[in-house]
Design a protein around this motif. Structure first.
Motif, PDB file in Angstrom:
ATOM      1  N   ALA A 165      -6.153  -0.582  -4.793  1.00 30.57           N
ATOM      2  CA  ALA A 165      -6.984   0.649  -3.856  1.00 30.57           C
ATOM      3  C   ALA A 165      -6.284   1.807  -4.857  1.00 30.57           C
ATOM      4  N   ILE A 166      -5.191   1.378  -5.873  1.00 35.21           N
ATOM      5  CA  ILE A 166      -4.678   2.398  -6.942  1.00 35.21           C
ATOM      6  C   ILE A 166      -5.263   2.978  -7.826  1.00 35.21           C
ATOM      7  N   PRO A 167      -5.724   3.429  -7.867  1.00 35.87           N
ATOM      8  CA  PRO A 167      -6.422   4.262  -9.658  1.00 35.87           C
ATOM      9  C   PRO A 167      -5.587   3.438 -10.562  1.00 35.87           C
ATOM     10  N   ALA A 168      -6.242   2.482 -11.256  1.00 42.74           N
ATOM     11  CA  ALA A 168      -5.489   1.480 -12.727  1.00 42.74           C
ATOM     12  C   ALA A 168      -4.822   2.770 -13.490  1.00 42.74           C
ATOM     13  N   VAL A 169      -5.489   3.952 -13.443  1.00 37.60           N
ATOM     14  CA  VAL A 169      -4.826   4.966 -14.619  1.00 37.60           C
ATOM     15  C   VAL A 169      -3.228   5.414 -14.182  1.00 37.60           C
ATOM     16  N   TYR A 170      -3.035   4.553 -13.069  1.00 41.49           N
ATOM     17  CA  TYR A 170      -1.378   4.987 -12.931  1.00 41.49           C
ATOM     18  C   TYR A 170      -0.679   3.670 -11.913  1.00 41.49           C
ATOM     19  N   HIS A 171      -1.237   1.679 -13.130  1.00 44.02           N
ATOM     20  CA  HIS A 171      -0.575   1.586 -12.569  1.00 44.02           C
ATOM     21  C   HIS A 171       0.609   1.129 -13.433  1.00 44.02           C
ATOM     22  N   ASN A 172       0.680   1.735 -14.620  1.00 43.50           N
ATOM     23  CA  ASN A 172       1.687   1.888 -15.277  1.00 43.50           C
ATOM     24  C   ASN A 172       2.918   2.444 -14.794  1.00 43.50           C
ATOM     25  N   ARG A 173       2.644   3.271 -13.599  1.00 41.91           N
ATOM     26  CA  ARG A 173       4.073   3.803 -13.154  1.00 41.91           C
ATOM     27  C   ARG A 173       4.376   2.854 -11.184  1.00 41.91           C
ATOM     28  N   ILE A 174       3.671   1.914 -11.556  1.00 45.44           N
ATOM     29  CA  ILE A 174       3.847   0.288 -10.393  1.00 45.44           C
ATOM     30  C   ILE A 174       5.151   0.290 -10.680  1.00 45.44           C
ATOM     31  N   ALA A 175       6.215  -0.335  -9.966  1.00 43.24           N
ATOM     32  CA  ALA A 175       7.471  -1.560 -10.560  1.00 43.24           C
ATOM     33  C   ALA A 175       7.434  -2.163  -9.717  1.00 43.24           C
ATOM     34  N   MET A 176       7.645  -3.121 -10.115  1.00 43.89           N
ATOM     35  CA  MET A 176       7.090  -4.502  -9.415  1.00 43.89           C
ATOM     36  C   MET A 176       8.660  -5.140  -8.099  1.00 43.89           C
ATOM     37  N   HIS A 177       8.875  -4.555  -6.975  1.00 44.87           N
ATOM     38  CA  HIS A 177      10.405  -6.102  -6.204  1.00 44.87           C
ATOM     39  C   HIS A 177      10.047  -7.574  -6.211  1.00 44.87           C
TER      40      HIS A 177
ATOM     41  N   GLN B 286      -2.156  10.311  -4.295  1.00 43.78           N
ATOM     42  CA  GLN B 286      -1.741  11.582  -4.017  1.00 43.78           C
ATOM     43  C   GLN B 286       0.254  12.053  -4.155  1.00 43.78           C
ATOM     44  N   LEU B 287       0.041  11.445  -3.751  1.00 42.35           N
ATOM     45  CA  LEU B 287       2.252  11.064  -4.240  1.00 42.35           C
ATOM     46  C   LEU B 287       2.003  11.387  -5.783  1.00 42.35           C
ATOM     47  N   PHE B 288       1.227  10.423  -7.059  1.00 41.01           N
ATOM     48  CA  PHE B 288       1.128  10.554  -8.029  1.00 41.01           C
ATOM     49  C   PHE B 288       0.705  11.848  -8.827  1.00 41.01           C
ATOM     50  N   GLU B 289      -0.605  12.011  -8.246  1.00 37.81           N
ATOM     51  CA  GLU B 289      -1.256  13.762  -8.584  1.00 37.81           C
ATOM     52  C   GLU B 289      -0.301  14.783  -8.260  1.00 37.81           C
ATOM     53  N   ASP B 290       0.978  14.737  -7.536  1.00 35.73           N
ATOM     54  CA  ASP B 290       1.962  15.233  -7.217  1.00 35.73           C
ATOM     55  C   ASP B 290       2.891  15.453  -7.575  1.00 35.73           C
ATOM     56  N   GLY B 291       3.095  14.472  -8.867  1.00 37.68           N
ATOM     57  CA  GLY B 291       4.038  14.787  -9.970  1.00 37.68           C
ATOM     58  C   GLY B 291       5.492  13.781  -9.242  1.00 37.68           C
ATOM     59  N   LEU B 292       4.974  12.339  -9.008  1.00 34.89           N
ATOM     60  CA  LEU B 292       5.344  11.225  -8.254  1.00 34.89           C
ATOM     61  C   LEU B 292       5.726  10.416  -9.780  1.00 34.89           C
ATOM     62  N   GLU B 293       6.987  10.198 -10.499  1.00 36.33           N
ATOM     63  CA  GLU B 293       7.367   9.290 -12.018  1.00 36.33           C
ATOM     64  C   GLU B 293       6.758   8.068 -11.765  1.00 36.33           C
ATOM     65  N   VAL B 294       7.525   7.302 -10.235  1.00 39.11           N
ATOM     66  CA  VAL B 294       7.606   6.030 -10.302  1.00 39.11           C
ATOM     67  C   VAL B 294       7.321   5.378  -8.969  1.00 39.11           C
ATOM     68  N   PHE B 295       6.495   4.573  -8.435  1.00 41.26           N
ATOM     69  CA  PHE B 295       6.818   3.980  -7.319  1.00 41.26           C
ATOM     70  C   PHE B 295       6.838   2.733  -7.668  1.00 41.26           C
TER      71      PHE B 295
END
Length: 202
Positions: free
Chosen positions: A49-61, A22-31
């Protein structure tokens, strides 16, 4: 352009993937996916569980070995991890197409960073929401001069809808939200929208 990113709660949260979507859908740039208390299987299930279309906006720690599998290209260096990694290794990651970010806790360290990093988290700016007794370092007259920022600097620590404009006035380039999102997961999306709205109307 002032950016807003969100950092995950350190532990798993009920319905977390749905909230992130939902955060991504509401404009979150990076998670920023930071789960120091979780095991690999839990992190794997969250990513899936996060749609693959948003995986390029994920940053790994952490769990960096999962990045190629899930086509994640954002690599965050914790302070100690950055200090242990050679410049050559960072250049190799950068040349492979990874976006690099890191965390620091004092301005002299910010000023020593190289342009290999796309941005840096500086904390704690305000009194932490998620960590009690974690006091902010930014006084009311705190201001980041342009020459103090070899890379864009994002405010972290205690940032919420009430003070995000103060972070903008201090000349930060963005803000990272953590406690204001996850302290009340039921209000996570609403609190994100409030922060975003206050930035847009500043």
């Amino acid at each position: 352009m002032f950016s807003i990113v969100v950092i995950s709660n350190a532990t798993m949260v009920p319905d977390e993937a749905a909230i992130i979507q939902q955060l991504f859908e509401d404009g979150l740039e990076v998670f920023h996916l930071r789960k120091p208390e979780a095991d690999e299987q839990a992190v794997r299930l969250l990513i899936e569980a996060i749609p693959a279309v948003y995986h390029n906006r994920i940053a790994m720690h952490g769990f960096f070995h999962l990045m190629e599998e899930y086509k994640i290209h954002r690599w965050h260096f914790r302070e100690e991890h950055r200090q242990e990694t050679t410049k050559e290794e960072m250049m190799r990651l950068k040349n492979k197409g990874y976006t690099l970010s890191t965390s620091v806790h004092d301005l002299p360290t910010v000023q020593r960073l190289t342009s290999l990093f796309s941005y840096v988290f500086f904390s704690p700016v305000f009194d932490s929401i998620s960590k009690h007794h974690y006091k902010g370092v930014a006084a009311d007259d705190f201001y980041l001069e342009a020459e103090q920022k070899p890379v864009p600097v994002y405010a972290l620590g205690g940032v919420d809808a009430r003070n995000i404009r103060s972070a903008m006035a201090m000349n930060f380039d963005g803000a990272a939200l953590l406690g204001t999102i996850w302290k009340e997961p039921a209000n996570a999306v609403e609190n994100f929208k409030l922060c975003k709205q206050n930035v847009q109307t500043y």
